[in-house]
Design a protein around this motif. Sequence first.
Motif, PDB file in Angstrom:
ATOM      1  N   HIS A   1       0.866  -1.180   0.000  1.00 27.74           N
ATOM      2  CA  HIS A   1       0.000   0.000   0.000  1.00 27.74           C
ATOM      3  C   HIS A   1       0.898   1.224   0.000  1.00 27.74           C
ATOM      4  O   HIS A   1       2.012   1.184   0.521  1.00 27.74           O
ATOM      5  CB  HIS A   1      -0.912   0.004   1.228  1.00 27.74           C
ATOM      6  CG  HIS A   1      -1.975   1.059   1.194  1.00 27.74           C
ATOM      7  ND1 HIS A   1      -1.800   2.299   1.772  1.00 27.74           N
ATOM      8  CD2 HIS A   1      -3.216   1.056   0.640  1.00 27.74           C
ATOM      9  CE1 HIS A   1      -2.905   3.012   1.579  1.00 27.74           C
ATOM     10  NE2 HIS A   1      -3.766   2.285   0.896  1.00 27.74           N
ATOM     11  N   ARG A   2       0.407   2.291  -0.591  1.00 23.81           N
ATOM     12  CA  ARG A   2       1.211   3.504  -0.731  1.00 23.81           C
ATOM     13  C   ARG A   2       1.766   3.947   0.624  1.00 23.81           C
ATOM     14  O   ARG A   2       1.036   4.032   1.615  1.00 23.81           O
ATOM     15  CB  ARG A   2       0.375   4.629  -1.361  1.00 23.81           C
ATOM     16  CG  ARG A   2       1.166   5.890  -1.669  1.00 23.81           C
ATOM     17  CD  ARG A   2       0.296   6.904  -2.383  1.00 23.81           C
ATOM     18  NE  ARG A   2      -0.066   6.428  -3.713  1.00 23.81           N
ATOM     19  CZ  ARG A   2       0.675   6.599  -4.801  1.00 23.81           C
ATOM     20  NH1 ARG A   2       1.829   7.243  -4.717  1.00 23.81           N
ATOM     21  NH2 ARG A   2       0.261   6.152  -5.964  1.00 23.81           N
ATOM     22  N   LEU A   3       3.064   4.255   0.643  1.00 24.37           N
ATOM     23  CA  LEU A   3       3.735   4.654   1.872  1.00 24.37           C
ATOM     24  C   LEU A   3       3.366   6.093   2.245  1.00 24.37           C
ATOM     25  O   LEU A   3       2.934   6.891   1.408  1.00 24.37           O
ATOM     26  CB  LEU A   3       5.251   4.538   1.709  1.00 24.37           C
ATOM     27  CG  LEU A   3       5.777   3.161   1.291  1.00 24.37           C
ATOM     28  CD1 LEU A   3       7.292   3.223   1.079  1.00 24.37           C
ATOM     29  CD2 LEU A   3       5.427   2.099   2.334  1.00 24.37           C
TER      30      LEU A   3
ATOM     31  N   GLY B   1       7.556   7.606   3.570  1.00 22.83           N
ATOM     32  CA  GLY B   1       8.515   6.506   3.570  1.00 22.83           C
ATOM     33  C   GLY B   1       8.218   5.418   4.578  1.00 22.83           C
ATOM     34  O   GLY B   1       8.984   4.450   4.680  1.00 22.83           O
ATOM     35  N   ALA B   2       7.122   5.532   5.312  1.00 17.28           N
ATOM     36  CA  ALA B   2       6.752   4.543   6.325  1.00 17.28           C
ATOM     37  C   ALA B   2       5.437   3.869   5.923  1.00 17.28           C
ATOM     38  O   ALA B   2       4.655   4.414   5.135  1.00 17.28           O
ATOM     39  CB  ALA B   2       6.593   5.217   7.686  1.00 17.28           C
ATOM     40  N   PRO B   3       5.157   2.680   6.465  1.00 17.52           N
ATOM     41  CA  PRO B   3       3.906   2.011   6.123  1.00 17.52           C
ATOM     42  C   PRO B   3       2.689   2.821   6.584  1.00 17.52           C
ATOM     43  O   PRO B   3       2.685   3.351   7.701  1.00 17.52           O
ATOM     44  CB  PRO B   3       3.989   0.677   6.878  1.00 17.52           C
ATOM     45  CG  PRO B   3       5.420   0.487   7.209  1.00 17.52           C
ATOM     46  CD  PRO B   3       5.999   1.860   7.350  1.00 17.52           C
ATOM     47  N   SER B   4       1.690   2.908   5.735  1.00 16.85           N
ATOM     48  CA  SER B   4       0.426   3.522   6.124  1.00 16.85           C
ATOM     49  C   SER B   4      -0.282   2.632   7.140  1.00 16.85           C
ATOM     50  O   SER B   4       0.095   1.462   7.338  1.00 16.85           O
ATOM     51  CB  SER B   4      -0.464   3.703   4.893  1.00 16.85           C
ATOM     52  OG  SER B   4      -0.825   2.420   4.382  1.00 16.85           O
TER      53      SER B   4
ATOM     54  N   GLY C   1       5.069  -5.130  -3.914  1.00 21.80           N
ATOM     55  CA  GLY C   1       4.868  -3.693  -3.994  1.00 21.80           C
ATOM     56  C   GLY C   1       6.145  -2.945  -4.295  1.00 21.80           C
ATOM     57  O   GLY C   1       7.153  -3.113  -3.601  1.00 21.80           O
ATOM     58  N   GLY C   2       6.112  -2.137  -5.337  1.00 20.76           N
ATOM     59  CA  GLY C   2       7.289  -1.393  -5.749  1.00 20.76           C
ATOM     60  C   GLY C   2       7.261   0.048  -5.279  1.00 20.76           C
ATOM     61  O   GLY C   2       6.625   0.395  -4.285  1.00 20.76           O
ATOM     62  N   GLN C   3       7.956   0.875  -6.023  1.00 23.41           N
ATOM     63  CA  GLN C   3       8.064   2.295  -5.702  1.00 23.41           C
ATOM     64  C   GLN C   3       6.896   3.022  -6.342  1.00 23.41           C
ATOM     65  O   GLN C   3       6.784   3.086  -7.566  1.00 23.41           O
ATOM     66  CB  GLN C   3       9.391   2.841  -6.230  1.00 23.41           C
ATOM     67  CG  GLN C   3       9.659   4.276  -5.886  1.00 23.41           C
ATOM     68  CD  GLN C   3      10.945   4.781  -6.526  1.00 23.41           C
ATOM     69  OE1 GLN C   3      11.282   4.369  -7.636  1.00 23.41           O
ATOM     70  NE2 GLN C   3      11.641   5.669  -5.840  1.00 23.41           N
TER      71      GLN C   3
ATOM     72  N   ALA D   1      10.858   7.511  -3.096  1.00 27.08           N
ATOM     73  CA  ALA D   1      10.460   6.701  -1.942  1.00 27.08           C
ATOM     74  C   ALA D   1      11.000   5.288  -2.103  1.00 27.08           C
ATOM     75  O   ALA D   1      11.257   4.833  -3.221  1.00 27.08           O
ATOM     76  CB  ALA D   1       8.935   6.662  -1.824  1.00 27.08           C
ATOM     77  N   PRO D   2      11.208   4.572  -1.015  1.00 25.83           N
ATOM     78  CA  PRO D   2      11.624   3.169  -1.140  1.00 25.83           C
ATOM     79  C   PRO D   2      10.471   2.317  -1.658  1.00 25.83           C
ATOM     80  O   PRO D   2       9.318   2.768  -1.722  1.00 25.83           O
ATOM     81  CB  PRO D   2      11.985   2.785   0.302  1.00 25.83           C
ATOM     82  CG  PRO D   2      11.186   3.718   1.152  1.00 25.83           C
ATOM     83  CD  PRO D   2      11.075   5.000   0.382  1.00 25.83           C
ATOM     84  N   ALA D   3      10.777   1.093  -2.037  1.00 27.60           N
ATOM     85  CA  ALA D   3       9.731   0.171  -2.476  1.00 27.60           C
ATOM     86  C   ALA D   3       8.881  -0.249  -1.284  1.00 27.60           C
ATOM     87  O   ALA D   3       9.389  -0.450  -0.171  1.00 27.60           O
ATOM     88  CB  ALA D   3      10.349  -1.060  -3.132  1.00 27.60           C
TER      89      ALA D   3
END
Length: 220
Positions: A63-65, A68-71, A97-99, A104-106
């Motif tokens: 899921h979209r970060l 840069g951190a997990p939602s 899940g990629g970038q 942003a990181p993957a």
Amino acid sequence: MSPEAPPPFLGHDGAITLAAALVVAALTAGLAPLAATLAVLRTARATGTAPPAPPARILVLGHRLEGGAPSSIFVARLARAAELARAAPDARLLLLGGQTSPDAPAEAEVGRDWLAARGIAPGRIGVETRSRHTLENLANHRAAHGPAAGEALVTSRLHMHRALRMARGLGLSPAPVAAEEAFRLDLPGLLTEGFMVHWYVTGRTMARLLRRRAWLARIG
């Protein structure tokens, strides 16, 4: 040589099928996306929080970060995957899940670090970092591993119907596992998912009717 550029996020076929989905929605006075929305709702309510048998592989959709951190949505998926991993110590985990944001990181790499920080052995965790949306998540997984028995698919309740339809269209048959303990109504999210499913069904139907092999190769 420079690395091969990824295909366009939407692509020519995606734009055509989106336009077709809008036309179908208008011609049916909204009934087609409504039917898809009700299917999303049924799946969201019915999906359990554990597979019927211990899985050999646990697939976790990214899921979209956020910064840069997990939602919070991604954290719920990761927490469920960690719970499954502890209950099935022989299972491998695969984060998809990629970038999806510049610089942003993957998503998969961030998810791997989150799981490792909570005691899941990094050697158990694989990552797929090239995909940018659900269909690419699953298509890249299929290309790398092929259809396999004993897979569990972890994602959010509202996302589950679309993810399962796409997985099955690609020849995969994972057991669905909901990230959240219980369903809570999110009307904007429900309506969005309903349209996304309607778009996918419209595109797949068009591809089959028109015998567009390239489209079918992409969407299953």
